[in-house]
Design a protein around this motif. Sequence first.
Motif, mmCIF file in Angstrom:
data_model
loop_
_atom_site.group_PDB
_atom_site.id
_atom_site.type_symbol
_atom_site.label_atom_id
_atom_site.label_comp_id
_atom_site.label_asym_id
_atom_site.label_seq_id
_atom_site.Cartn_x
_atom_site.Cartn_y
_atom_site.Cartn_z
ATOM 1 N N CYS A 172 7.439 33.014 -25.677
ATOM 2 C CA CYS A 172 7.388 31.887 -24.449
ATOM 3 C C CYS A 172 8.157 32.617 -23.218
ATOM 4 O O CYS A 172 7.962 32.198 -22.342
ATOM 5 N N ILE A 173 8.357 33.759 -23.712
ATOM 6 C CA ILE A 173 8.985 34.578 -22.671
ATOM 7 C C ILE A 173 7.881 35.397 -21.250
ATOM 8 O O ILE A 173 7.041 35.363 -21.934
ATOM 9 N N GLY A 174 8.605 34.658 -20.412
ATOM 10 C CA GLY A 174 7.525 34.773 -19.361
ATOM 11 C C GLY A 174 7.235 32.986 -19.055
ATOM 12 O O GLY A 174 6.376 33.253 -17.996
ATOM 13 N N GLY A 175 8.024 32.596 -19.227
ATOM 14 C CA GLY A 175 7.645 31.088 -19.316
ATOM 15 C C GLY A 175 8.937 30.468 -19.447
ATOM 16 O O GLY A 175 8.883 29.298 -18.712
ATOM 17 N N VAL A 176 9.681 30.338 -19.520
ATOM 18 C CA VAL A 176 11.356 29.485 -19.781
ATOM 19 C C VAL A 176 11.780 31.086 -19.758
ATOM 20 O O VAL A 176 12.069 32.434 -19.656
ATOM 21 N N PRO A 177 13.356 31.256 -19.211
ATOM 22 C CA PRO A 177 14.622 31.857 -19.343
ATOM 23 C C PRO A 177 15.188 32.350 -20.272
ATOM 24 O O PRO A 177 15.111 31.632 -21.259
ATOM 25 N N ALA A 178 15.378 33.069 -20.393
ATOM 26 C CA ALA A 178 15.929 34.365 -21.175
ATOM 27 C C ALA A 178 17.196 35.046 -20.370
ATOM 28 O O ALA A 178 17.628 35.407 -19.215
ATOM 29 N N ASP A 179 18.274 35.007 -21.146
ATOM 30 C CA ASP A 179 20.336 35.522 -20.998
ATOM 31 C C ASP A 179 20.248 36.027 -21.698
ATOM 32 O O ASP A 179 21.172 35.742 -22.389
ATOM 33 N N MET A 180 20.340 37.636 -22.732
ATOM 34 C CA MET A 180 20.388 38.192 -23.544
ATOM 35 C C MET A 180 22.467 38.106 -23.973
ATOM 36 O O MET A 180 22.289 37.935 -24.194
ATOM 37 N N ALA A 181 23.048 38.516 -22.603
ATOM 38 C CA ALA A 181 24.143 39.300 -22.963
ATOM 39 C C ALA A 181 24.809 37.049 -22.734
ATOM 40 O O ALA A 181 26.041 37.479 -23.745
ATOM 41 N N ASP A 260 7.341 38.132 -8.939
ATOM 42 C CA ASP A 260 7.932 37.777 -8.017
ATOM 43 C C ASP A 260 7.609 37.124 -6.316
ATOM 44 O O ASP A 260 8.422 36.684 -5.903
ATOM 45 N N GLU A 261 5.876 37.404 -6.963
ATOM 46 C CA GLU A 261 5.474 36.295 -5.577
ATOM 47 C C GLU A 261 6.090 34.247 -5.842
ATOM 48 O O GLU A 261 6.330 33.589 -4.842
ATOM 49 N N GLU A 262 5.546 34.611 -6.887
ATOM 50 C CA GLU A 262 5.760 33.440 -7.510
ATOM 51 C C GLU A 262 7.629 32.986 -6.801
ATOM 52 O O GLU A 262 7.828 31.405 -6.750
ATOM 53 N N GLY A 263 8.494 33.482 -7.742
ATOM 54 C CA GLY A 263 9.391 33.460 -7.346
ATOM 55 C C GLY A 263 9.429 33.432 -9.245
ATOM 56 O O GLY A 263 9.599 32.111 -9.698
ATOM 57 N N TRP A 264 10.219 33.860 -9.612
ATOM 58 C CA TRP A 264 10.289 33.737 -11.244
ATOM 59 C C TRP A 264 11.069 32.012 -11.433
ATOM 60 O O TRP A 264 10.894 31.526 -12.706
ATOM 61 N N GLU A 265 12.854 31.583 -10.774
ATOM 62 C CA GLU A 265 12.468 29.622 -11.304
ATOM 63 C C GLU A 265 11.363 29.245 -11.343
ATOM 64 O O GLU A 265 11.779 28.451 -11.698
ATOM 65 N N ASN A 266 10.322 29.477 -9.936
ATOM 66 C CA ASN A 266 9.124 28.408 -9.498
ATOM 67 C C ASN A 266 8.581 28.381 -11.016
ATOM 68 O O ASN A 266 7.367 27.723 -11.452
ATOM 69 N N VAL A 267 8.424 30.231 -11.751
ATOM 70 C CA VAL A 267 7.714 30.229 -12.265
ATOM 71 C C VAL A 267 8.227 29.034 -13.996
ATOM 72 O O VAL A 267 7.329 28.903 -15.011
ATOM 73 N N ILE A 268 9.438 29.259 -13.979
ATOM 74 C CA ILE A 268 9.781 28.100 -15.187
ATOM 75 C C ILE A 268 10.158 26.722 -15.095
ATOM 76 O O ILE A 268 9.877 26.164 -15.825
ATOM 77 N N LYS A 269 10.089 26.251 -13.802
ATOM 78 C CA LYS A 269 9.591 24.941 -12.999
ATOM 79 C C LYS A 269 8.094 24.474 -14.450
ATOM 80 O O LYS A 269 8.143 23.813 -13.771
ATOM 81 N N ARG A 270 7.150 25.548 -13.733
ATOM 82 C CA ARG A 270 6.135 24.823 -13.341
ATOM 83 C C ARG A 270 5.658 25.014 -15.276
ATOM 84 O O ARG A 270 4.949 23.331 -15.427
ATOM 85 N N HIS A 271 6.163 25.556 -15.640
ATOM 86 C CA HIS A 271 6.103 25.292 -17.728
ATOM 87 C C HIS A 271 6.765 24.410 -17.525
ATOM 88 O O HIS A 271 5.876 23.578 -18.928
ATOM 89 N N GLU A 272 7.901 23.688 -17.579
ATOM 90 C CA GLU A 272 8.652 22.830 -17.688
ATOM 91 C C GLU A 272 7.857 21.931 -17.206
ATOM 92 O O GLU A 272 6.858 20.749 -17.327
ATOM 93 N N LEU A 273 7.228 21.415 -16.069
ATOM 94 C CA LEU A 273 5.955 20.994 -15.493
ATOM 95 C C LEU A 273 4.874 20.272 -16.386
ATOM 96 O O LEU A 273 4.658 18.824 -16.829
ATOM 97 N N LEU A 274 4.359 21.600 -17.061
ATOM 98 C CA LEU A 274 2.938 21.254 -17.776
ATOM 99 C C LEU A 274 3.047 20.879 -18.891
ATOM 100 O O LEU A 274 2.440 20.650 -19.540
ATOM 101 N N LYS A 275 4.360 20.894 -19.579
ATOM 102 C CA LYS A 275 4.883 20.723 -21.101
ATOM 103 C C LYS A 275 4.979 18.861 -20.335
ATOM 104 O O LYS A 275 4.549 18.508 -21.355
#
Length: 385
Positions: A172-181, A260-275
Amino acid sequence: MFLDKEYLFTPGPTPIPDRVKIAMNQPMIGHRGAAFPVLLEDVATRLQPVFGADNPVLIISGSGTGALETAAVNVIDPGDDVVVIVGGAFGDRFAKICEAHGANVHKLEVEWGTACQPEQLEDFIKSLDANVKAVFATYCETSTSIIHPIKQLGEVTKRLTDGLFIVDGVSCIGGVPADMAGWNIDILVSGSQKALMLPPGLAFVAVSDHAKEAIQKTKNTRFYFDLNRYFDNYDQKKSTPFTPAISLIYGAQEVCNMIDEEGWENVIKRHELLKTMTREGVKALGIPLLTNDKEASPTVTAVMPKDDQANAIRKIMKDKYHISLAGGQQKLSGKIFRIGHMGYCNPYDVLTVLAALEMTIKEMENKDVLGLATKRAQEVWAEHV
Ligand SMILES: *Cc1c(COP(=O)(O)O)cnc(C)c1O
C-alpha cells in the motif's frame, strides 16, 4: 486481438509506466562514481513524504520479503518477546521470519478478512507476561485486502510497551497516507513492485531515530541486511554498502517525478476512487466482497463469489479476456479472487476489469448483467470529477 497487450490486475507485480521503463533504460553507472550519490540522495529524500518518514528512505536490493527480514533481524535478539498481528498470509510471514531469527513470537490471531481492533491489541499485550521488544503489524494485509488501523495500533503499542512498532507497508505504500512520527511507527518497509509502480527488486526501509538506536544495540548475526552498514554508507557517501539495483533506482526517480506531478494528495485520492469504483461495481453485479467498506484497502479488493466460483471466474477472465487477477492464499484459496488497483492504475483500468467481469458473469450465469458494474463505477467516478 493483440494478445501481447497485458491487463495485469494482480496486487503485485503491477503495470509499469512507459516513462519509468524508459528511465530505467539508461547507460549503466558505477555506484562508487560521482553520479550515483546524487541519484540515491534524490530518491531517498523524495520518497520521505510517501513513507511519512523523517529520515531518508534506505534502499536495499531484494524483494519485499527482504525488507521484512531486514526489519526483523535488525531489532530481534534470540529469545526476545515480540507480538505479531496475524490476519492473513503476510502477517503469518512476518511471524515466521521472527521465529526464524529466534524470537519468542506471540501471535495475535485476527479473523481473516477483518482488521485488528486497537482493543484487541490492548487486551492481548495486557494478557502477556512479557517485556515486548516489538510489535509487528501489516498495513495492508494483501491476502484479505484489508487495512489495519495502524495509527491506533501504534498508539496502543507505545502506551503499553517500551517496544518498537514495525509495519509492513509493501502492498500500500505509494497509494495511502503514512505518518511515521504521528503514528508511532519505528520501521516502515515496502517493496517496489506494488503501489510504487516499479518492477520487483527494491526493498525500502524507513527508520525512525528511536529505532536507529535500537538497531545499533541489536547483537543478532546479520550481514547483507545489517542496517548499520546502510546508515553508515548513506551518511558518509550517499551510497549503499553493496552494489545497488541502479536501473531500478533510476526508475524510482521517475516514479518520484510522476508522484510530484500528480501531487501526493491526489495520488491518495485516486486510490480511494479506484477502491470505491471497484467495490461499487462488483456490488452492482450482486457479488459479495470479503471485507466491509470501512476496512477495505484502497489498493486491492477481495471478491468472494458464491459457491466457490472464484477460480472459475478467474480462469475465464484470463483465458477469454486476458485479465490477470490473483486468487486466494492459504485458507482463502479457491474462495476469493483479488483485483489489484494500485500504482499505475486509473479509472479506465477499473472500467476495463469490470467490463470483462460482466461478460464473464453473463456467460457463467446466463444472466444479462452487461453494463451494471461499469455504469455504477462510472457514476462513482462522475461524482469525483
Ligand atoms: C507482496 C508482499 C510482501 C512481499 O512479497 P515479495 O514477494 O517478497 O516482494 C510482503 N508483505 C505484503 C503485505 C505484500 O503484499
